[in-house]
Motif scaffolding. Structure first.
Motif, short mmCIF file in Angstrom:
data_model
loop_
_atom_site.label_atom_id
_atom_site.label_comp_id
_atom_site.label_asym_id
_atom_site.label_seq_id
_atom_site.Cartn_x
_atom_site.Cartn_y
_atom_site.Cartn_z
N PHE A 159 11.55 -74.07 35.71
CA PHE A 159 10.80 -74.51 34.55
C PHE A 159 10.49 -73.33 33.61
O PHE A 159 10.77 -73.37 32.41
CB PHE A 159 9.51 -75.18 35.01
CG PHE A 159 8.50 -75.40 33.93
CD1 PHE A 159 8.60 -76.47 33.08
CD2 PHE A 159 7.43 -74.52 33.77
CE1 PHE A 159 7.67 -76.68 32.09
CE2 PHE A 159 6.50 -74.71 32.78
CZ PHE A 159 6.61 -75.80 31.93
N TYR A 160 9.91 -72.27 34.16
CA TYR A 160 9.56 -71.11 33.36
C TYR A 160 10.80 -70.43 32.77
O TYR A 160 10.82 -70.03 31.60
CB TYR A 160 8.76 -70.11 34.18
CG TYR A 160 7.30 -70.45 34.31
CD1 TYR A 160 6.48 -70.50 33.19
CD2 TYR A 160 6.72 -70.70 35.54
CE1 TYR A 160 5.13 -70.81 33.30
CE2 TYR A 160 5.37 -71.01 35.66
CZ TYR A 160 4.59 -71.06 34.53
OH TYR A 160 3.25 -71.37 34.63
N THR B 272 9.00 -80.85 32.41
CA THR B 272 7.96 -81.01 33.43
C THR B 272 7.96 -82.43 33.98
O THR B 272 7.89 -82.64 35.20
CB THR B 272 6.57 -80.68 32.85
OG1 THR B 272 6.58 -79.35 32.33
CG2 THR B 272 5.50 -80.78 33.92
N PHE B 273 8.04 -83.39 33.11
CA PHE B 273 8.05 -84.78 33.56
C PHE B 273 9.32 -85.12 34.34
O PHE B 273 9.28 -85.89 35.31
CB PHE B 273 7.87 -85.72 32.37
CG PHE B 273 6.45 -85.94 31.97
CD1 PHE B 273 5.67 -86.86 32.64
CD2 PHE B 273 5.88 -85.21 30.95
CE1 PHE B 273 4.33 -87.06 32.29
CE2 PHE B 273 4.56 -85.39 30.58
CZ PHE B 273 3.78 -86.32 31.26
N LEU B 274 10.43 -84.54 33.93
CA LEU B 274 11.68 -84.79 34.67
C LEU B 274 11.57 -84.27 36.10
O LEU B 274 11.94 -84.96 37.05
CB LEU B 274 12.85 -84.13 33.95
CG LEU B 274 13.35 -84.82 32.67
CD1 LEU B 274 14.46 -83.99 32.03
CD2 LEU B 274 13.84 -86.22 32.96
N PHE B 275 11.05 -83.04 36.25
CA PHE B 275 10.86 -82.47 37.58
C PHE B 275 9.88 -83.32 38.40
O PHE B 275 10.07 -83.56 39.59
CB PHE B 275 10.34 -81.04 37.48
CG PHE B 275 11.39 -80.04 37.11
CD1 PHE B 275 12.73 -80.33 37.20
CD2 PHE B 275 11.03 -78.77 36.64
CE1 PHE B 275 13.70 -79.41 36.86
CE2 PHE B 275 11.98 -77.85 36.31
CZ PHE B 275 13.32 -78.16 36.41
N CYS C 144 8.94 -85.09 43.06
CA CYS C 144 7.65 -85.28 43.74
C CYS C 144 7.58 -86.69 44.34
O CYS C 144 8.10 -87.64 43.77
CB CYS C 144 6.49 -85.09 42.76
SG CYS C 144 6.29 -83.37 42.22
N LYS C 145 6.91 -86.77 45.49
CA LYS C 145 6.81 -88.04 46.20
C LYS C 145 5.78 -88.94 45.55
O LYS C 145 4.78 -88.49 45.06
CB LYS C 145 6.44 -87.79 47.66
CG LYS C 145 7.45 -86.95 48.42
CD LYS C 145 6.99 -86.70 49.84
CE LYS C 145 7.99 -85.84 50.60
NZ LYS C 145 7.57 -85.56 51.99
#
Length: 420
Positions: free
Chosen positions: A372-373, A411-414, A419-420
């Motif tokens: 991300f960064y 961020t939303f894609l990740f 994430c569960k």
């Protein structure tokens, strides 16, 4: 009598918040209590930034204000060696009871920050060969002070992790009041970029350094260290370092290619939107320890997204209404650039990423955070170069808007994918 009425009112508010917590799906007593203190602390921080910006804009020439902004920019870049991700790791470790992690992390930050001092020394030599001797002396002095400067605000990580927002607010408010008075006095009597820069750093070291090294000892109840959090902090520091460079890159490009006066304009037009963003971030320190200490699902986190979205849009619209009046009253020398500030504030929409980003941290998705960064930092550097080269200050603003939109989307894609 007054204290009795105060306690009665406090009890009523607490019971009312507790009653409606289940209906809105939030731990309202926690957020009201913590939000009260954080709002006070952020108020003093925002007030400090606002007062100093008015003083700088009206008492200093654009050139001098630009030089000061350049010094602070380089100082910020030197922070890449101060393990910028370690604070996040400490918050998470302390929230889980590993309070000894604080001083262990503090030692690592101090050790690595000497490389930041070396960077400032190199900048001092660079400025000498360019004939800017006042900046040469400033960076020479800051190079020796930087390791102490880098750990001076570290106490906030411990207090955030322990959810002691009341103590954090009192300490930060005290610092903001004293530092504001001293800096304003220096500007009024000297108008010297040398003294303004040096006093800014020294006040930070003396006051916040005391808080970080000595005052917080009474809040460390055990010596347990979470080695995994230490490694996690170092891991995300590498990627945050790149992001730190990217976030200051446009200021460097503006200073060297458009001049210090243009940098002063850029700082003024972005200052108020950034202050509003900082004000919104007042509640962010409450999210990570809360998320880290509870088993929240992705669904639990996202059910409040619509409410958060409406708040963000509301704050954008409010600024568009009041910005022209604020510039006319307080920044008359910069009034012709108010439209740039209004345009820049559109990037406030990125605040929507706070919830999923904190969840990624809670899940210790270090590799994802690094990606991300890194991706977002590369994009910001490229966009800033292209934008400033072809369109000047407008290009710098557009680069920020496009970059922050990218940050939110990634961020939303990740979040949804991993994430569960």
């Amino acid at each position: 009598m007054v204290k009795k009425h105060y306690n009665n009112l406090k009890d009523r508010l607490y019971n009312l918040a507790k009653k409606y917590s289940s209906k809105v799906g939030l731990d309202l007593p926690y957020f009201i209590k913590g939000g009260f203190w954080l709002s006070i602390g952020q108020f003093f921080g925002t007030l400090k930034g606002f007062i100093l910006s008015i003083v700088f804009a009206n008492l200093l020439s654009k050139e001098v204000f630009g030089e000061y902004s350049f010094v602070m920019t380089v100082l910020g870049i030197a922070g890449i060696f101060a393990l910028p991700g370690m604070g996040v790791a400490v918050v998470q470790a302390v929230a889980k009871g590993y309070e000894g992690t604080y001083f262990r992390a503090l030692k690592d930050v101090f050790k690595w920050s000497w490389l930041g001092g070396l960077l400032l020394l190199c900048v001092s030599v660079h400025e000498y060969f360019f004939g800017r001797f006042n900046l040469t002396l400033i960076f020479l002095i800051l190079s020796s002070l930087f390791p102490f400067y880098s750990i001076s605000g570290f106490y906030s990580a411990l207090l955030n992790g322990k959810k002691r927002f009341d103590i954090l607010t009192k300490l930060s408010s005290f610092f903001n009041i004293i530092s504001t008075i001293l800096i304003v006095a220096v500007v009024f009597f000297t108008e010297s970029v040398f003294w303004i820069s040096v006093i800014t750093v020294l006040v930070q070291i003396l006051i916040n350094g005391y808080f970080s090294l000595f005052y917080v000892k009474k809040y460390v109840k055990n010596n347990e260290i979470d080695e995994h959090s230490i490694e996690f902090g170092k891991n995300i520091s590498y990627s945050q370092a790149f992001s730190n460079i990217a976030n200051n890159f446009d200021s460097l490009v503006i200073a060297y290619f458009l001049g210090f006066s243009s940098l002063a304009i850029f700082k003024i037009v972005t200052l108020l939107p950034n202050q509003i963003k900082m004000l919104a971030n007042a509640f962010t320190p409450m999210l990570l320890p809360k998320i880290a200490s509870q088993d929240l699902s992705k669904k639990d986190l996202m059910k409040h997204f619509k409410k958060f979205f409406l708040v963000v849009v509301f704050l954008i619209l409010i600024y568009w209404v009041v910005a022209p009046f604020i510039f006319k009253w307080f920044y008359i020398q910069y009034y012709d650039y108010v439209w740039l500030s209004m345009l820049y504030h559109m990037s406030f929409i990125v605040m929507l990423y706070i919830l999923p980003f904190n969840y990624l941290i809670k899940e210790k998705k270090g590799d994802l955070i690094n990606k991300f960064y890194n991706y977002s930092a590369i994009l910001l550097i490229v966009l800033s170069l292209i934008g400033i080269y072809f369109y000047g200050l407008l290009g710098a603003i557009m680069a920020r808007i496009i970059h922050r939109s990218f940050v939110m989307v990634i961020t939303f894609l990740f979040f949804f994918k991993y994430c569960k």
